[in-house]
Write an enzyme that holds these catalytic residues in place. Structure first.
Site, PDB file in Angstrom:
ATOM      1  N   LYS A 186      -3.382  -3.331  -1.847  1.00 49.34           N
ATOM      2  CA  LYS A 186      -3.732  -4.737  -1.671  1.00 49.34           C
ATOM      3  C   LYS A 186      -5.230  -4.979  -1.892  1.00 49.34           C
ATOM      4  O   LYS A 186      -5.631  -6.075  -2.253  1.00 49.34           O
ATOM      5  CB  LYS A 186      -3.351  -5.215  -0.269  1.00 49.34           C
ATOM      6  CG  LYS A 186      -1.893  -5.019   0.119  1.00 49.34           C
ATOM      7  CD  LYS A 186      -0.953  -5.894  -0.662  1.00 49.34           C
ATOM      8  CE  LYS A 186       0.450  -5.907  -0.069  1.00 49.34           C
ATOM      9  NZ  LYS A 186       1.163  -4.624  -0.191  1.00 49.34           N
TER      10      LYS A 186
HETATM   11  C1  LIG Z   1       2.462  -4.377  -0.475  1.00 46.04           C
HETATM   12  C2  LIG Z   1       2.821  -2.978  -0.732  1.00 46.04           C
HETATM   13  C3  LIG Z   1       3.893  -2.643  -1.580  1.00 46.04           C
HETATM   14  C4  LIG Z   1       4.766  -3.697  -2.236  1.00 46.04           C
HETATM   15  O1  LIG Z   1       4.088  -4.415  -3.243  1.00 46.04           O
HETATM   16  P1  LIG Z   1       4.643  -5.822  -3.738  1.00 46.04           P
HETATM   17  O2  LIG Z   1       3.602  -6.339  -4.667  1.00 46.04           O
HETATM   18  O3  LIG Z   1       4.802  -6.670  -2.514  1.00 46.04           O
HETATM   19  O4  LIG Z   1       5.944  -5.577  -4.403  1.00 46.04           O
HETATM   20  C5  LIG Z   1       4.142  -1.322  -1.812  1.00 46.04           C
HETATM   21  N1  LIG Z   1       3.415  -0.341  -1.224  1.00 46.04           N
HETATM   22  C6  LIG Z   1       2.397  -0.624  -0.391  1.00 46.04           C
HETATM   23  C7  LIG Z   1       1.648   0.497   0.251  1.00 46.04           C
HETATM   24  C8  LIG Z   1       2.052  -1.946  -0.126  1.00 46.04           C
HETATM   25  O5  LIG Z   1       1.043  -2.218   0.700  1.00 46.04           O
END
Ligand SMILES: *Cc1c(COP(=O)(O)O)cnc(C)c1O
Length: 494
Positions: free
Chosen positions: A112
């Site tokens: 993120k």
């Molecule tokens: C948010 C997240 C995901 C999922 O990603 P999306 O874009 O919501 O599909 C997968 N792995 C981790 C560690 C995340 O923080």
């Protein structure tokens, strides 16, 4: 044709990129989307010589076309700096024949950060460009990683407040500690008594509440979203797929024009949609392998054409993927209708009223590059342990799901195409589950003892972000019921 944004549900059109970033979600509940995807105006060969920051500019300028070169480069350079623990920003690690694109070198050690380190800058520039006088209140639901990354990104950014809701028992201990120890006078966090979907639905309701917006306006506030539905989250995520292809090319791992597959551990469908956009921009990507955990709504959808959220919500060791409503899928649905907002809005209405919808055969055909797959807990653990035992390379539980599904796909299809696997979190962010995968049993020890053991067992250094929360004081203790989220927001702003 000039690129502009419209709501996927049709009530807003001709919105500029900066306006779309400020609003987050459209007033009709839709997501902002351009109707055509811009093509890269440099060749992959040219792009392969660029730094991460330079690549970011080449990609983002095409989507964020009302930002000046100076504004955009300013945002990029403020975001992708020494907050990341490697100059490459998103390094590629080759292990066991696959390429792991490590998206966890930012301040909260999960992917993120790739978007949330730049969103605050994009947003404050957008506010200036649009003569916004109000304070911007970022309201976000998190399944664990977004919350901390958003708070870290927005902490003490002038003209903003950041409010995060997370499910009380739905995040890892490290994730929770990261959030409740966040500094910054404008940061607020509440644990809700419910799951992630409850938190997300509650936040969406607040965004749709006109009366509440008017109340806030009177106090000099306006809401915006840092969730992955914000186009300012999605666009920066396209960058690392372009960059990864360039790195494979410049490193001699692939030949110019060679097609690759991409495997992504998926929750809200933002990360994999970014890979799809990279493909539409001209990156030679063949298949998009969409990996789910036991909450396999997306697997079933790509299998049958029916999206059905009517099922039990399962808590897994990959909590950031424990999601039954993948919000960003709406953007793909919209594109698959040929940008027919009415048709999309009807499906989304069905989803909210009945919990399911079915796409037409033509729409399903449009999505044929997506391969759905899922992995259960035991398979995920096996994959993590196998990879580590054979190569010494350690991945977290989310990446483990993607790696499992990649292996399944490879076995079934005999497709030998080189594959980039999005590695979305440091193994230390989910130490308990990763150690359990390595040792075969759950440790009852304290989280930090587990972290130290994981370091001993793996020989991999503990990231600074984890060291920091060992001793940091808890600064946030608010809890609330699902029905009380609005009051909680008001309380924070009072
Ligand atoms: C948010 C997240 C995901 C999922 O990603 P999306 O874009 O919501 O599909 C997968 N792995 C981790 C560690 C995340 O923080």
């Amino acid at each position: 044709m000039e690129l502009s944004y419209q709501s996927t549900r049709g009530k807003e059109a001709n919105v500029t990129a900066s306006q779309a970033i400020l609003k987050g979600l459209a007033a009709d509940g839709g997501l902002f989307m351009p109707c055509f995807i811009p093509r890269l105006d440099k060749t992959m060969k040219e792009l392969s010589t660029l730094t991460y920051q330079e690549t970011a500019y080449e990609v983002m300028k095409l989507f964020l076309n009302d930002y000046t070169e100076e504004e955009l480069k300013g945002c990029i350079n403020s975001a992708y700096d020494s907050k990341f623990d490697t100059e490459e920003i998103a390094p590629l690690a080759k292990a066991d024949g696959a390429y792991y694109l490590e998206l966890y070198h930012g301040s909260t050690i999960a992917f993120k950060d790739m978007a949330l380190s730049i969103l605050p800058h994009l947003m404050t520039v957008a506010a200036k460009k649009n003569q916004v006088k109000n304070k911007i209140v970022i309201l976000t639901a998190t399944s664990g990683d977004t919350g901390k990354a958003a708070m870290a990104g927005f902490a003490d950014v002038e003209g903003t407040e950041i409010i995060v809701f997370y499910p009380k028992n739905g995040v890892s201990r490290v994730q929770e500690l990261q959030m409740v120890t966040q500094k910054g006078t404008n940061t607020h966090v509440a644990a809700i008594h419910g799951n992630f979907d409850d938190a997300q639905t509650g936040v969406k309701k607040i965004f749709g509440d006109k009366e509440f917006a008017a109340q806030l306006e009177k106090k000099g506030y306006q809401l915006s979203s840092a969730n992955s539905i914000n186009i300012g989250r999605l666009v920066p995520q396209v960058v690392y797929y372009v960059y990864a292809y360039g790195k494979l090319l410049s490193g001699g791992e692939i030949s110019d024009g060679e097609r690759i597959n991409v495997a992504v551990p998926t929750g809200n469908f933002g990360n994999i949609l970014a890979a799809y956009l990279a493909k539409q921009m001209g990156v030679p990507i063949e298949k998009l392998i969409c990996a789910s955990n036991e909450n396999k709504v997306l697997y079933d959808f790509f299998q049958s054409g029916t999206y059905d959220r009517n099922r039990d919500f399962i808590l897994t060791s990959s909590p950031s993927m424990d999601i039954l409503i993948s919000s960003n899928l709406e953007r793909l649905i919209y594109l698959s209708t040929g940008c027919d907002a009415e048709e999309n809005a009807a499906l989304m209405k069905e989803l909210s009223e009945t919990g399911s919808y079915t796409v037409t055969p033509a729409m399903k055909k449009f999505m044929e590059d997506f391969i759905g797959g899922f992995a259960g807990e035991a398979e995920n653990q096996r994959t993590i342990k196998d990879l580590f035992d054979r190569t010494g390379y350690l991945i977290d539980t989310h990446t483990g799901v993607a790696s499992s599904v990649y292996h399944q796909y490879k076995e079934q299809s005999k497709d030998e195409t080189k594959t980039v696997i999005a590695s979305t979190a440091s193994p230390y962010k989910f130490s308990g589950s990763v150690l359990e995968a390595l040792e075969g049993e759950k440790s009852a020890e304290d989280e930090f003892k587990i972290i130290d053991r994981l370091s001993n067992v793996s020989g991999i250094f503990i990231p600074q972000a984890v060291e920091e929360i060992r001793t940091a004081p808890v600064l946030h203790q608010t809890e609330c019921d699902v029905d009380n989220m609005k009051e909680t927001v008001m309380g924070f702003l009072a």
